[in-house]
Design a protein around this motif. Structure first.
Motif, PDB file in Angstrom:
ATOM      1  N   UNK A 263     -93.527  36.671 -20.098  1.00 19.21           N
ATOM      2  CA  UNK A 263     -92.146  36.966 -19.369  1.00 19.21           C
ATOM      3  C   UNK A 263     -92.489  37.687 -17.955  1.00 19.21           C
ATOM      4  N   UNK A 264     -93.903  38.010 -17.592  1.00 17.15           N
ATOM      5  CA  UNK A 264     -94.037  38.658 -16.436  1.00 17.15           C
ATOM      6  C   UNK A 264     -94.763  37.394 -15.632  1.00 17.15           C
ATOM      7  N   UNK A 265     -94.446  36.901 -14.510  1.00 15.05           N
ATOM      8  CA  UNK A 265     -94.892  35.866 -13.541  1.00 15.05           C
ATOM      9  C   UNK A 265     -95.679  34.850 -14.514  1.00 15.05           C
ATOM     10  N   UNK A 266     -94.958  34.469 -15.786  1.00 16.09           N
ATOM     11  CA  UNK A 266     -95.348  33.284 -16.622  1.00 16.09           C
ATOM     12  C   UNK A 266     -96.743  33.562 -17.005  1.00 16.09           C
ATOM     13  N   UNK A 267     -97.238  34.755 -17.007  1.00 13.72           N
ATOM     14  CA  UNK A 267     -98.631  34.932 -17.601  1.00 13.72           C
ATOM     15  C   UNK A 267     -99.618  34.566 -16.680  1.00 13.72           C
ATOM     16  N   UNK A 268     -99.348  33.905 -15.298  1.00 12.25           N
ATOM     17  CA  UNK A 268    -100.238  33.681 -14.571  1.00 12.25           C
ATOM     18  C   UNK A 268    -100.392  31.970 -14.821  1.00 12.25           C
ATOM     19  N   UNK A 269     -99.723  31.461 -15.504  1.00 10.96           N
ATOM     20  CA  UNK A 269    -100.116  30.025 -16.014  1.00 10.96           C
ATOM     21  C   UNK A 269     -99.047  29.125 -15.454  1.00 10.96           C
ATOM     22  N   UNK A 270     -99.507  27.646 -15.547  1.00 13.49           N
ATOM     23  CA  UNK A 270     -98.658  26.771 -15.007  1.00 13.49           C
ATOM     24  C   UNK A 270     -97.432  26.712 -15.629  1.00 13.49           C
ATOM     25  N   UNK A 271     -96.436  26.319 -14.704  1.00 17.27           N
ATOM     26  CA  UNK A 271     -95.118  26.098 -14.993  1.00 17.27           C
ATOM     27  C   UNK A 271     -94.279  25.206 -14.002  1.00 17.27           C
ATOM     28  N   UNK A 272     -93.461  24.298 -14.619  1.00 16.78           N
ATOM     29  CA  UNK A 272     -92.400  23.606 -13.920  1.00 16.78           C
ATOM     30  C   UNK A 272     -91.155  23.385 -14.771  1.00 16.78           C
ATOM     31  N   UNK A 273     -90.097  23.927 -14.074  1.00 12.97           N
ATOM     32  CA  UNK A 273     -88.919  24.066 -14.687  1.00 12.97           C
ATOM     33  C   UNK A 273     -88.775  24.921 -16.011  1.00 12.97           C
ATOM     34  N   UNK A 274     -88.330  24.342 -17.026  1.00  9.83           N
ATOM     35  CA  UNK A 274     -88.446  24.951 -18.285  1.00  9.83           C
ATOM     36  C   UNK A 274     -89.615  24.607 -19.083  1.00  9.83           C
ATOM     37  N   UNK A 275     -90.631  23.897 -18.648  1.00 14.31           N
ATOM     38  CA  UNK A 275     -91.979  23.460 -19.307  1.00 14.31           C
ATOM     39  C   UNK A 275     -93.150  24.369 -18.888  1.00 14.31           C
ATOM     40  N   UNK A 276     -93.600  24.852 -19.471  1.00 21.45           N
ATOM     41  CA  UNK A 276     -94.735  26.020 -19.365  1.00 21.45           C
ATOM     42  C   UNK A 276     -95.929  26.087 -20.070  1.00 21.45           C
ATOM     43  N   UNK A 277     -97.148  26.042 -19.689  1.00 25.96           N
ATOM     44  CA  UNK A 277     -98.305  26.347 -20.249  1.00 25.96           C
ATOM     45  C   UNK A 277     -98.665  27.675 -20.801  1.00 25.96           C
ATOM     46  N   UNK A 278     -97.842  28.724 -20.383  1.00 27.35           N
ATOM     47  CA  UNK A 278     -98.275  29.899 -21.148  1.00 27.35           C
ATOM     48  C   UNK A 278     -97.722  30.134 -22.662  1.00 27.35           C
ATOM     49  N   UNK A 279     -98.613  30.350 -23.436  1.00 25.60           N
ATOM     50  CA  UNK A 279     -98.215  30.542 -24.901  1.00 25.60           C
ATOM     51  C   UNK A 279     -98.598  31.946 -25.408  1.00 25.60           C
ATOM     52  N   UNK A 280     -97.517  32.696 -25.813  1.00 24.80           N
ATOM     53  CA  UNK A 280     -97.754  34.190 -26.146  1.00 24.80           C
ATOM     54  C   UNK A 280     -98.264  34.185 -27.310  1.00 24.80           C
ATOM     55  N   UNK A 281     -99.343  35.335 -27.721  1.00 28.09           N
ATOM     56  CA  UNK A 281     -99.881  35.488 -28.874  1.00 28.09           C
ATOM     57  C   UNK A 281     -99.997  36.960 -28.929  1.00 28.09           C
ATOM     58  N   UNK A 282    -100.047  37.495 -30.378  1.00 27.03           N
ATOM     59  CA  UNK A 282    -100.246  38.691 -30.713  1.00 27.03           C
ATOM     60  C   UNK A 282    -101.225  39.416 -29.933  1.00 27.03           C
TER      61      UNK A 282
END
Length: 628
Positions: free
Chosen positions: A422-441
């Motif tokens: 949720x913060x800066x997309x976790x520093x991962x790639x993003x385009x529109x509603x598609x993101x490479x950031x996958x949240x984990x515990x």
């Protein structure tokens, strides 16, 4: 009075047998990683034993600076000020309080330090020995009030290490360290296996109350995890045996079944009143069988319903604890009481009960698991959980046992962890509603996603490209696209992977700052270059006009007259077109005549073939007559 003293002596003898039974194995001290980052003279990794109260940050880390209070080194009394509150001198880092062992309960020290602003507590051992587990006080009502309010982690460190830290602090050095619980529990795969060692006795003081409250609050989470096949849960119950010398005693017969093989302590520690240990071990066995019967029906999570309902409907203090009330609860959960009774077997027989025998064997530790000697105990992926028996704390510990990226939804809720995507997309790639950031515990991973059957490929940080049929429908495949004046161009093509600028554009085709740039065909002289041509560049193409009313032919990049005879070029083109038509007509006629002639010849041959054999036969006969 003498009878009570004798009874208590017998109890102590039985408890000694219990301790001997457990001592066959090995009590395992659960550790977390402690790494000193400064000063340089102390840098390195050190041992620390997780306290069995408070909230260890399983799956997480804590960076802080160490503070030692000389005024109250043992922290047995409440601090008048806030010596462990972060300050400018500590760099505003969380404070890890260092306190000395001795004079009061471990939990009391940690609670006082917490109230004084500490984010974590290290207890310095006062003797040279192997690390041990700091446990919470047993059967102390006054201690229970503050133990349940401890919300920070704690650990015991060796005397040698503690002396080094104190020496550095004495010389005004800043001691910073990281406490790391990420590897405190194994996390090998997508399913967590955990055990809960408990007891059906509800009159054993504060610890029984803690168990009852935990089961009620944790039941929902446990059932969600079990029904989703995220976990494999197994309940266990500690049982002991009666020493052979006491098997025929009144006390042993009151506390044991199967001729002294399986025993539980008297709930009130008084053989003359209330319930006996025999009734407790019988209910323990019943609860184990409820779990087995429910598991056969593919409903293992019903155990949580039974235990919760039994505690509410069949408490000892209301004299309802026993088989009659228990079977009413079993029936209400759509289980057959006779199946449970068959599972329990004959409790008066002088023989082993396979279920309870298995429980005694399971108490003995193997490998890193350690013996189960503290009640209650939770074992997660073969490691004993250390910390507060609390819904949130245990949920976090279980969630830390999943392999990263396989966390169930309950582990990614706001109440359990922080979503770093949720913060800066976790520093991962993003385009529109598609993101490479996958949240984990444990944090987050940057991993190119699979969206609607289309797999994106790339490093996940700066680039992800969609491949395969249909990839252009998803964020245009990560390729460049633009629309101007109602005209849209795209660098994505479903017929091929990757990005390629369309005709009239140049660039890498990616959806970035460069993308695709319009080619100026006029200045680069790639189009509209005939003598009569007048070139004008447009976005993605060009406009070519001919002078003197001529007509531009795009395919040939030439200008011709709009009227036949208007120019030599017009006559030439007209002549070429006419000649081409004549050639086509003549060629077609020749081919037609040739195919017609071939067809007629084949028909004639077929007709003649029918008569030729007769003529040949007559000729042969006439030759024979002449020879004669």
């Amino acid at each position: 009075m003498q009878g009570q003293i004798m009874a208590r002596f017998q109890i102590l003898a039985l408890m000694f047998a219990m301790a001997v039974s457990s001592a066959w194995g090995d009590f395992h001290v659960e550790e977390n990683s402690l790494r000193v980052t400064s000063p340089a003279s102390l840098q390195g990794k050190y041992e620390s034993a997780i306290g069995n109260f408070g909230v260890p940050q399983y799956g997480g880390t804590l960076a802080g600076t160490v503070v030692y209070s000389k005024d109250q080194p043992k922290a047995c009394e409440a601090f008048q000020d806030k010596p462990f509150k972060p300050t400018e001198s500590s760099g505003r880092l969380p404070v890890i309080a260092l306190v000395d062992r001795g004079d009061c309960y471990f939990a009391k020290k940690v609670y006082n330090a917490q109230q004084a602003g500490a984010a974590a507590v290290l207890v310095a051992d006062d003797r040279k020995e192997s690390l041990l587990t700091m446990d919470s006080p047993e059967d102390d009502a006054s201690a229970a009030k503050y133990v349940e309010n401890i919300t920070i982690p704690s650990a015991l460190i060796t005397k040698d290490f503690a002396d080094k830290v104190k020496d550095a602090l004495e010389h005004k050095e800043l001691v910073n360290m990281n406490l790391d619980w990420r590897e405190s529990l194994p996390h090998p795969d997508e399913r967590v296996e955990y055990e809960f060692w408990t007891n059906s006795n509800d009159e054993c003081g504060p610890r029984c109350n803690v168990q009852i409250d935990f089961v009620k609050s944790f039941k929902g989470v446990a059932q969600i995890l079990e029904q989703g096949h995220y976990t494999l849960f197994t309940p266990h119950y500690i049982t002991w045996y009666c020493p052979r010398a006491f098997i025929e005693s009144k006390q042993c017969k009151a506390q044991c079944i199967n001729n002294g093989r399986y025993c539980a302590p008297d709930p009130e520690q008084n053989f003359d009143i209330g319930y006996d240990g025999k009734q407790v071990v019988t209910e323990n066995l019943r609860q184990l069988c409820v779990f087995r019967v429910a598991t056969k029906k593919e409903r293992p999570w019903v155990w949580w319903d039974y235990v919760t309902d039994f505690q509410i409907r069949c408490p000892m203090k209301e004299k309802k604890y026993g088989p009659t009330c228990a079977e009413q609860v079993i029936t209400s959960l759509s289980l057959d009481p006779s199946d449970v009774r068959d599972c329990m077997g004959d409790l008066e027989a002088d023989k082993e009960n396979p279920i309870l025998q298995g429980e005694q064997e399971a108490q003995v530790g193997k490998g890193d698991r350690g013996d189960v000697t503290i009640l209650p105990t939770i074992v997660i992926n073969q490691r004993q959980y250390r910390g507060k028996l609390d819904k949130a704390a245990v949920t976090k510990a279980i969630c830390s046992g999943f392999k990263e990226t396989t966390d169930p939804p309950v582990c990614l809720s706001e109440a359990v962890e922080t979503n770093e995507c949720l913060t800066n997309n976790g520093g991962c790639w993003a385009k529109g509603n598609v993101t490479a950031c996958k949240d984990t515990f444990r944090g987050r991973v940057c991993e190119c996603p699979l969206v609607e059957g289309v797999q994106f490929h790339g490093d996940g940080y700066s680039l992800c490209q969609a491949n395969g049929p249909g990839h252009c429908k998803i964020e245009n495949g990560g390729c460049w696209e633009e629309t101007q004046g109602g005209q849209r161009y795209s660098a994505c093509q479903d017929s091929s992977n990757g990005c390629k600028c369309p005709e009239g554009f140049t660039g890498d085709g990616l959806d970035d700052d460069s993308g695709c740039v319009d080619i100026n065909e006029c200045t680069e002289k790639t189009r509209c270059q005939c003598p009569e041509c007048q070139c004008k560049n447009t976005w993605g193409s060009y406009d070519c006009q001919c002078s003197s009313g001529l007509l531009y032919i795009h395919e040939h990049d030439i200008c011709i007259s709009k009227k036949l005879g208007g120019s030599k070029v017009g006559w030439a083109v007209s002549f070429i077109v006419l000649l081409s038509m004549v050639v086509l007509l003549v060629g077609g006629y020749v081919i037609y005549k040739y195919r017609l002639r071939s067809y007629m010849d084949s028909e004639i041959r077929a007709i003649m073939a029918q008569y030729m054999p007769l003529d040949s036969q007559n000729e042969v006969q006439s030759h024979l007559q002449e020879d004669a």
